[in-house]
Motif scaffolding. Structure first.
Motif, PDB file in Angstrom:
ATOM      1  N   GLU A 133      -3.257  -0.390  -5.389  1.00  0.00           N
ATOM      2  CA  GLU A 133      -4.664  -0.188  -5.049  1.00  0.00           C
ATOM      3  C   GLU A 133      -5.124  -1.281  -4.088  1.00  0.00           C
ATOM      4  O   GLU A 133      -4.663  -2.421  -4.164  1.00  0.00           O
ATOM      5  N   SER A 134      -6.058  -0.949  -3.219  1.00  0.00           N
ATOM      6  CA  SER A 134      -6.505  -1.891  -2.192  1.00  0.00           C
ATOM      7  C   SER A 134      -7.099  -3.169  -2.785  1.00  0.00           C
ATOM      8  O   SER A 134      -6.838  -4.263  -2.287  1.00  0.00           O
ATOM      9  N   ASP A 135      -7.874  -3.054  -3.857  1.00  0.00           N
ATOM     10  CA  ASP A 135      -8.470  -4.268  -4.430  1.00  0.00           C
ATOM     11  C   ASP A 135      -7.407  -5.185  -5.025  1.00  0.00           C
ATOM     12  O   ASP A 135      -7.504  -6.409  -4.922  1.00  0.00           O
ATOM     13  N   LEU A 136      -6.366  -4.618  -5.601  1.00  0.00           N
ATOM     14  CA  LEU A 136      -5.264  -5.426  -6.127  1.00  0.00           C
ATOM     15  C   LEU A 136      -4.506  -6.115  -4.991  1.00  0.00           C
ATOM     16  O   LEU A 136      -4.147  -7.290  -5.090  1.00  0.00           O
TER      17      LEU A 136
ATOM     18  N   LYS B  24       0.807  -1.212   0.000  1.00  0.00           N
ATOM     19  CA  LYS B  24       0.000   0.000   0.000  1.00  0.00           C
ATOM     20  C   LYS B  24       0.846   1.269   0.000  1.00  0.00           C
ATOM     21  O   LYS B  24       0.623   2.185  -0.797  1.00  0.00           O
TER      22      LYS B  24
ATOM     23  N   THR C 297      -9.515 -10.563   2.635  1.00  0.00           N
ATOM     24  CA  THR C 297     -10.783  -9.846   2.480  1.00  0.00           C
ATOM     25  C   THR C 297     -10.550  -8.345   2.636  1.00  0.00           C
ATOM     26  O   THR C 297      -9.589  -7.928   3.290  1.00  0.00           O
ATOM     27  N   PRO C 298     -11.425  -7.526   2.063  1.00  0.00           N
ATOM     28  CA  PRO C 298     -11.312  -6.078   2.267  1.00  0.00           C
ATOM     29  C   PRO C 298     -11.348  -5.699   3.756  1.00  0.00           C
ATOM     30  O   PRO C 298     -10.636  -4.801   4.186  1.00  0.00           O
TER      31      PRO C 298
ATOM     32  N   CYS D 108      -5.713  -6.963  -2.032  1.00  0.00           N
ATOM     33  CA  CYS D 108      -6.574  -8.045  -1.528  1.00  0.00           C
ATOM     34  C   CYS D 108      -6.480  -9.265  -2.437  1.00  0.00           C
ATOM     35  O   CYS D 108      -6.389 -10.398  -1.955  1.00  0.00           O
ATOM     36  N   LYS D 109      -6.482  -9.036  -3.744  1.00  0.00           N
ATOM     37  CA  LYS D 109      -6.410 -10.134  -4.696  1.00  0.00           C
ATOM     38  C   LYS D 109      -5.045 -10.815  -4.639  1.00  0.00           C
ATOM     39  O   LYS D 109      -4.968 -12.046  -4.591  1.00  0.00           O
TER      40      LYS D 109
ATOM     41  N   TYR E  37      -7.999  -6.385   5.134  1.00  0.00           N
ATOM     42  CA  TYR E  37      -7.093  -5.382   4.568  1.00  0.00           C
ATOM     43  C   TYR E  37      -7.133  -4.097   5.399  1.00  0.00           C
ATOM     44  O   TYR E  37      -6.104  -3.562   5.779  1.00  0.00           O
ATOM     45  N   TRP E  38      -8.340  -3.599   5.679  1.00  0.00           N
ATOM     46  CA  TRP E  38      -8.463  -2.329   6.395  1.00  0.00           C
ATOM     47  C   TRP E  38      -7.977  -2.442   7.843  1.00  0.00           C
ATOM     48  O   TRP E  38      -7.392  -1.496   8.380  1.00  0.00           O
TER      49      TRP E  38
END
Length: 194
Positions: free
Chosen positions: A157-160, A151, A168-169, A162-163, A172-173
């Protein structure tokens, strides 16, 4: 339109890029031997793929991208984020009690953010500051490091993220929140207030 063609010079890679790639890898993996191995793997992979270099970027950018992928693979192989949900659940109480009032969620007086004496931006390029950041990353729980690095150092990017790390999002947070709190605390103790 005059586009300069970049010609790869594998014979010069070690001399030209090894120190840069090593320092980048060391910040991201916090282990000298692992950083050295990742740089060697980067050069080897680049050499094997040199015929596929499309000249869409500079040689340095291309090697850096290969190194970033090697670092992601390193974390995947170590499976650092395996059972991250359990880790978060098991450590949640201790983490919160160290920094926050468990009744209202506000910062504890002794852990609350303090005004830094100088702007962080004024110190970013200093070698000493980079050493402190590296130290703070090394002190962070290993399950937080790959996400924090992706990050804030790779600016992914956060979605990348996570993948790539199969999280999970929500996890992640939580990881990002904890990492930011720990980095801030470490910087205050070792840089801004020292």
């Amino acid at each position: 339109m005059n586009m300069e063609v970049e010609i790869l010079k594998p014979g010069d890679w070690v001399k030209t890029y090894a120190d840069y790639l090593y320092s980048l890898a060391l910040i991201k993996v916090s282990n000298k031997e692992t950083a050295e191995d990742l740089v060697q793997e980067t050069f080897l992979s680049a050499f094997k793929a040199k015929d596929s270099f499309k000249n869409g970027s500079s040689e340095k950018t291309w090697l850096t991208a290969i190194l970033k992928n090697k670092i992601i693979d390193h974390y995947r192989k170590k499976d650092i984020l395996k059972d991250v949900s359990s880790y978060i659940s098991e450590t949640n109480k201790g983490f919160d009690e160290h920094f926050f009032d468990t009744h209202n969620g506000h910062w504890l007086m002794e852990s609350a953010p303090l005004a830094w004496k100088e702007l962080a931006d004024a110190k970013v390029n200093l070698n000493e500051f980079n050493k402190i950041i590296q130290y703070c990353i090394q002190k962070m729980p290993t399950k937080l490091v790959p996400v924090f690095v992706a990050k804030f150092l790779d600016e992914a990017e956060s979605d990348l993220i996570c993948k790539e790390f199969n999280i999970t999002p929500s996890n992640y947070w939580v990881i990002i929140h904890r990492a930011k709190v720990l980095i801030r605390s470490c910087l205050e103790k070792n840089w801004f207030l020292s």
